[in-house]
Design an enzyme around this catalytic site. Structure first.
Site, mmCIF file in Angstrom:
data_model
loop_
_atom_site.group_PDB
_atom_site.id
_atom_site.type_symbol
_atom_site.label_atom_id
_atom_site.label_comp_id
_atom_site.label_asym_id
_atom_site.label_seq_id
_atom_site.Cartn_x
_atom_site.Cartn_y
_atom_site.Cartn_z
ATOM 1 N N GLY A 168 0.835 -1.190 0.000
ATOM 2 C CA GLY A 168 0.000 0.000 0.000
ATOM 3 C C GLY A 168 0.869 1.239 0.000
ATOM 4 N N GLY B 76 3.023 4.129 1.245
ATOM 5 C CA GLY B 76 3.750 4.233 2.504
ATOM 6 C C GLY B 76 3.992 2.850 3.079
ATOM 7 N N HIS C 167 9.117 -4.386 -4.277
ATOM 8 C CA HIS C 167 8.442 -3.494 -5.219
ATOM 9 C C HIS C 167 8.572 -2.034 -4.788
ATOM 10 C CE1 HIS C 167 4.571 -1.899 -7.100
ATOM 11 N NE2 HIS C 167 5.187 -2.427 -8.140
#
EC number: 3.1.1.4
Length: 232
Positions: free
Chosen positions: A117, A119, A140
């Protein structure tokens, strides 16, 4: 007798088809200020309406999604064709209509993860959630990117969202699929929902870097082009 049956059918049939109830999950994505990963902030609403009515946008159900857990469940339970992207203006209108409030909650990290998500909820680089996909998300998040308004490889990102190298998106896709293959039960379902959320619902653009010199291993003078997805 035949005439009577035909008369009954003629009366009943229109009523059977006069209402076509359609249920859709509307999802809006917005950037998080100053973020360096490519995840969007999400708001969502579940709506039900009569698709055949001239007033099809008068909802018989209009419910805001109140948590990322709830959003993940709805995404897993909803057929892909019923999940629709909504603009900021459309979602603002849904928030007003569904909750009677001018503000709606935004949701961030996927359940049972700390990196999946915008942050992170992680305390350090080694801090991971119980879902195996979190390792994929951590990698990622540290991938090659062009931030909103930034220029790199001769390419300017004019959108409000961070965009990643297509190689990063391909690796993320593969990592999630491998994690899904190894998982069972609720963990498998959750990661399938995560994969669908990112690659089907959000469906981010990416950039492909082409090296100007074939023998330049580090591609120091690379030139990039935008791609609709890493598969295009």
């Amino acid at each position: 007798m035949t005439f009577l049956i035909l008369t009954i059918l003629a009366t009943v049939t229109p009523s059977l088809y006069s209402h076509v109830v359609q249920r859709e999950l509307r999802v809006n994505f917005e950037p998080l200020a100053g973020q360096r990963d490519s995840w969007p902030v999400a708001r969502a609403a579940m709506v039900t309406f009569d698709a055949r009515s001239e007033k099809a946008r008068e909802f018989s159900e209009c419910r805001m999604i109140n948590s990322m857990h709830e959003l993940s469940r709805e995404l897993m339970d909803s057929p892909e064709h019923t999940v629709k992207r909504a603009s900021k203006e459309e979602m603002d209108d849904l928030v007003q209509r569904c909750s009677g409030s001018a503000e709606g909650r935004s949701w961030f990290i996927w359940p049972d993860t700390k990196w999946c998500g915008p942050g992170t909820d992680a305390k350090n680089e080694s801090d991971l959630g119980p879902l195996e996909a979190d390792k994929c998300c951590r990698t990622h998040d540290h991938c090659d990117y062009i931030g909103a308004g930034e220029t790199k490889y001769g390419l300017t990102n004019k959108s409000f969202f961070t965009k990643l190298n297509c190689k990063c998106e391909a690796a993320f896709d593969q990592c999630l699929k491998e994690s899904i293959d190894r998982a069972e039960g609720s963990a498998k379902s959750s990661m399938e929902g995560l994969h669908s959320f990112y690659f089907n619902t959000y469906s981010p653009e990416c950039y492909e870097v082409k090296c100007s010199r074939k023998r330049d291993a580090e591609c120091t003078n690379g030139i990039a082009i935008w791609k609709d997805s890493y598969k295009s």
